[in-house]
Design an enzyme around this catalytic site. Structure first.
Site, PDB file in Angstrom:
ATOM      1  N   GLU A  79      52.138  21.665  66.600  1.00 44.04           N
ATOM      2  CA  GLU A  79      52.125  22.351  67.966  1.00 44.04           C
ATOM      3  C   GLU A  79      53.207  21.604  68.505  1.00 44.04           C
ATOM      4  OE1 GLU A  79      50.032  24.723  69.035  1.00 44.04           O
ATOM      5  OE2 GLU A  79      48.342  24.708  67.563  1.00 44.04           O
TER       6      GLU A  79
ATOM      7  N   CYS B 243      54.486  22.605  77.632  1.00 43.04           N
ATOM      8  CA  CYS B 243      54.825  23.426  76.536  1.00 43.04           C
ATOM      9  C   CYS B 243      55.208  24.745  76.842  1.00 43.04           C
ATOM     10  CB  CYS B 243      54.444  23.043  75.101  1.00 43.04           C
ATOM     11  SG  CYS B 243      52.656  23.365  75.123  1.00 43.04           S
TER      12      CYS B 243
HETATM   13  P1  NAP Z   1      57.104  13.411  71.204  1.00 41.96           P
HETATM   14  O1  NAP Z   1      57.925  12.448  71.810  1.00 41.96           O
HETATM   15  O2  NAP Z   1      57.219  14.277  70.132  1.00 41.96           O
HETATM   16  O3  NAP Z   1      55.803  12.577  71.240  1.00 41.96           O
HETATM   17  C1  NAP Z   1      54.509  13.051  70.852  1.00 41.96           C
HETATM   18  C2  NAP Z   1      53.607  12.151  70.225  1.00 41.96           C
HETATM   19  O4  NAP Z   1      54.170  11.836  68.980  1.00 41.96           O
HETATM   20  C3  NAP Z   1      53.354  10.991  71.029  1.00 41.96           C
HETATM   21  O5  NAP Z   1      51.946  10.488  70.791  1.00 41.96           O
HETATM   22  C4  NAP Z   1      54.352   9.943  70.573  1.00 41.96           C
HETATM   23  O6  NAP Z   1      53.951   8.502  70.633  1.00 41.96           O
HETATM   24  C5  NAP Z   1      54.509  10.061  68.819  1.00 41.96           C
HETATM   25  N1  NAP Z   1      55.631   9.907  68.394  1.00 41.96           N
HETATM   26  C6  NAP Z   1      56.844  10.042  68.625  1.00 41.96           C
HETATM   27  N2  NAP Z   1      57.708   9.606  67.724  1.00 41.96           N
HETATM   28  C7  NAP Z   1      57.027   9.599  66.594  1.00 41.96           C
HETATM   29  C8  NAP Z   1      57.062   9.127  65.260  1.00 41.96           C
HETATM   30  N3  NAP Z   1      58.527   8.815  64.626  1.00 41.96           N
HETATM   31  N4  NAP Z   1      56.150   9.148  64.445  1.00 41.96           N
HETATM   32  C9  NAP Z   1      55.058   9.134  64.782  1.00 41.96           C
HETATM   33  N5  NAP Z   1      54.487   9.599  66.050  1.00 41.96           N
HETATM   34  C10 NAP Z   1      55.358   9.614  67.090  1.00 41.96           C
HETATM   35  O7  NAP Z   1      56.637  14.453  72.622  1.00 41.96           O
HETATM   36  P2  NAP Z   1      56.171  14.060  74.157  1.00 41.96           P
HETATM   37  O8  NAP Z   1      57.611  13.796  74.625  1.00 41.96           O
HETATM   38  O9  NAP Z   1      55.166  13.092  74.342  1.00 41.96           O
HETATM   39  O10 NAP Z   1      55.661  15.534  74.575  1.00 41.96           O
HETATM   40  C11 NAP Z   1      56.292  16.470  75.063  1.00 41.96           C
HETATM   41  C12 NAP Z   1      56.755  17.606  73.684  1.00 41.96           C
HETATM   42  O11 NAP Z   1      55.263  18.089  73.385  1.00 41.96           O
HETATM   43  C13 NAP Z   1      57.249  18.680  74.380  1.00 41.96           C
HETATM   44  O12 NAP Z   1      58.329  19.206  73.383  1.00 41.96           O
HETATM   45  C14 NAP Z   1      56.245  19.850  74.344  1.00 41.96           C
HETATM   46  O13 NAP Z   1      56.765  21.029  74.340  1.00 41.96           O
HETATM   47  C15 NAP Z   1      55.505  19.461  73.237  1.00 41.96           C
HETATM   48  N6  NAP Z   1      54.032  19.776  73.430  1.00 41.96           N
HETATM   49  C16 NAP Z   1      53.698  21.084  72.645  1.00 41.96           C
HETATM   50  C17 NAP Z   1      52.202  21.505  72.850  1.00 41.96           C
HETATM   51  C18 NAP Z   1      51.948  22.861  71.822  1.00 41.96           C
HETATM   52  O14 NAP Z   1      50.533  23.187  72.045  1.00 41.96           O
HETATM   53  N7  NAP Z   1      52.833  23.406  71.366  1.00 41.96           N
HETATM   54  C19 NAP Z   1      51.492  21.203  73.958  1.00 41.96           C
HETATM   55  C20 NAP Z   1      51.980  20.011  74.421  1.00 41.96           C
HETATM   56  C21 NAP Z   1      53.042  19.563  74.325  1.00 41.96           C
HETATM   57  P3  NAP Z   1      54.602   7.797  71.601  1.00 41.96           P
HETATM   58  O15 NAP Z   1      54.938   8.619  73.050  1.00 41.96           O
HETATM   59  O16 NAP Z   1      53.940   6.492  71.926  1.00 41.96           O
HETATM   60  O17 NAP Z   1      56.130   7.426  71.141  1.00 41.96           O
END
Ligand code: NAP
Length: 480
Positions: free
Chosen positions: A254, A288
């Site tokens: 997602e 998102c």
């Molecule tokens: P993110 O940086 O991709 O982080 C998401 C999760 O992944 C967090 O728990 C983060 O942990 C973890 N993470 C980051 N780097 C990682 C790695 N190398 N290995 C394993 N895990 C890792 O995204 P975000 O900034 O938190 O969230 C915003 C994004 O989520 C936006 O792009 C939004 O559109 C998307 N989103 C999508 C949906 C959907 O249903 N499609 C819903 C909500 C949000 P840490 O934060 O602890 O580093």
């Protein structure tokens, strides 16, 4: 923190039914005032392996429970969450920043998935298929995929976990959850209530960490984890997918969005303005499915801008805990910097500033608006993820569809209009997993949430959501 049930605020993580501390810890900070809320364990490889082993060991017994038993436990969890809604909302607002009304709504929304999948747990039906010969019977059964890893973002710290864990547990899977570093407290509070509801030791484990990369690698590489359900950015989703390939895990991705919001010339403009506000400014623009690109037909362009401007001016930025705030702070400095960069770049390329988004104290940013935006600007290509509305002008439906689909993402799209033939044409030709027609709000447990293109794959909620956590086995029964 002003909560009645103090047990909900945890400074430990949950592994195999034990609330555990760790040699290291990290601080969870309130984004509104930058004050320390509490510190939680900074888990690494060894704790993650222990959590995986717990999920692996408890899988046999959890999947063997009757569907009714799993359903009853999920109902009990749902009840406890709703009984603690106010406290959970306070924890959520304090760690994430969104206004309390939205936090309460998120708790109810997340809980609705737990209730829904408590119901679905009893309806994981198989099939019988006529065999190829008289002596043959073919039966399809559906079984839990196995222990699941869930990695979730900070923007919906409760609901994103509920959307994954409810169907997983309903299907008979066990789980290891890794919440975002910025917002681990909602996950821990939910896990505490899950335990109270009777979810057995080891079935649900929560690993808190400031080193998501290490924990992520361990979860992806381990063959005992049979499925990864990820919500987050497209960039990280692609890394995790690659890391999962050696173990061929089932995946749900997602990912990010870049939603177009289209206002046709025959739209009800007031309704369209309200829908745009609801979609654009929820969670201070950090969802998102937020309207990222607002396309307005040239014949109503000036009227729409004027009406939207009047509404945006009334959006008050402030503490999420104050009842007159309409948007809270952004999650961190990087988020503030990103919105500022996109705004400045668009302005330098000719976008017209209608309302300047101002950085107030700390991470508070006031709601802003720019018009005459074009596709050569970064703001057309990236998720804004902040309280800035970007308006584009179009003249024909074909031009508008081309612009709306001119993105690698395909999560949500919205449009306002009235002509049924035109509505079908546009709905069928928008490249996205979800389309809101005459509405700015599309998230709902009864509907399949998910995207196409670089917004990922897999669906959460609805009758389709359980499929992500089951596998099909067919039995070929020779009667001769
Ligand atoms: P993110 O940086 O991709 O982080 C998401 C999760 O992944 C967090 O728990 C983060 O942990 C973890 N993470 C980051 N780097 C990682 C790695 N190398 N290995 C394993 N895990 C890792 O995204 P975000 O900034 O938190 O969230 C915003 C994004 O989520 C936006 O792009 C939004 O559109 C998307 N989103 C999508 C949906 C959907 O249903 N499609 C819903 C909500 C949000 P840490 O934060 O602890 O580093």
């Amino acid at each position: 923190m002003d909560i009645k049930n103090k047990n909900l605020l945890k400074n430990s993580c949950l592994i195999n039914g034990q609330w555990r501390e760790s040699a290291k810890s990290f601080e969870v900070i309130n984004p509104y005032n930058q004050e320390l809320i509490i510190s939680v364990p900074d888990c690494g490889e060894s704790e993650t392996l222990e959590a995986i082993e717990a999920a692996h060991k408890s899988f046999e017994s959890w999947k063997s429970q009757t569907a009714e038993k799993r359903s009853d436990i999920l109902y009990a969890w749902y009840d406890l969450i709703m009984k603690n809604q106010e406290d959970l909302a306070t924890i959520l607002t304090t760690e994430q920043g969104k206004i309390l009304a939205e936090a309460r709504a998120e708790i109810a929304y997340g809980a609705s998935y737990i209730k829904w999948f408590a119901e679905e747990a009893r309806r994981i039906y198989g099939d019988t298929i006529p065999g190829k010969s008289q002596d043959e019977r073919i039966i399809v059964i559906k079984q839990a995929v196995g222990p699941v890893a869930s990695i979730t973002p900070w923007n919906f710290p409760m609901a994103m976990i509920a959307r994954k864990i409810a169907p997983a547990l309903a299907a008979g899977c066990t789980a290891v959850i890794k919440p975002a570093e910025d917002t681990p407290l909602s996950a821990l509070a939910m896990a505490y209530l899950a335990e109270q509801a009777g979810i057995p030791n080891g079935v649900l484990n929560v690993i808190t960490t400031s080193d998501s990369s290490t924990v992520g690698k361990v979860l992806c590489a381990d063959d005992r984890i049979k499925k990864l359900s990820f919500t987050g950015s497209t960039k990280v989703g692609k890394i995790l997918m690659e890391q999962c390939s050696p173990t061929l895990k089932k995946l749900s991705m997602e990912l990010g969005g870049n939603a177009p919001m289209i206002i046709l010339d025959d739209a009800d403009i007031d309704k369209a303005v309200s829908g745009t506000i609801a979609s654009k400014f929820r969670n201070a623009g950090q969802t998102c499915v937020c309207a990222n690109r607002i396309y307005v037909h040239e014949s109503i362009y000036d009227t729409f801008i004027e009406k939207l401007e009047n509404r945006i001016k009334k959006i008050k930025a402030g503490s999420g805990l104050e009842s007159d705030s309409k948007i809270g702070p952004l999650i961190n400095q990087a988020a503030v910097d990103k919105v500022t960069r996109l705004f400045e770049e668009a302005k330098s390329k000719g976008a017209r500033v209608i309302i300047e988004p101002e950085v107030k104290e700390g991470l508070l940013m006031s709601a802003g608006m720019i018009a005459d935006v074009t596709h050569d600007m970064d703001i057309a290509k990236e998720e804004i993820f902040g309280p800035l509305a970007a308006i584009y002008k179009f003249s024909t439906d074909e031009e508008m569809l081309k612009l709306a689909n001119d993105t690698e993402f395909g999560l949500a799209a919205y449009f306002f209009g009235t002509d049924p033939k035109r509505i079908w044409h546009i709905a069928e030709n928008l490249e996205s997993g979800m389309v809101g027609i005459n509405t700015g709000l599309i998230s709902n447990v009864t509907a399949p949430f998910g995207g196409v293109k670089h917004s990922g794959f897999g669906r959460e909620g609805s009758k389709y959501g359980i499929e992500e956590y089951i596998q099909i086995k067919y039995l070929n029964w020779n009667l001769s």
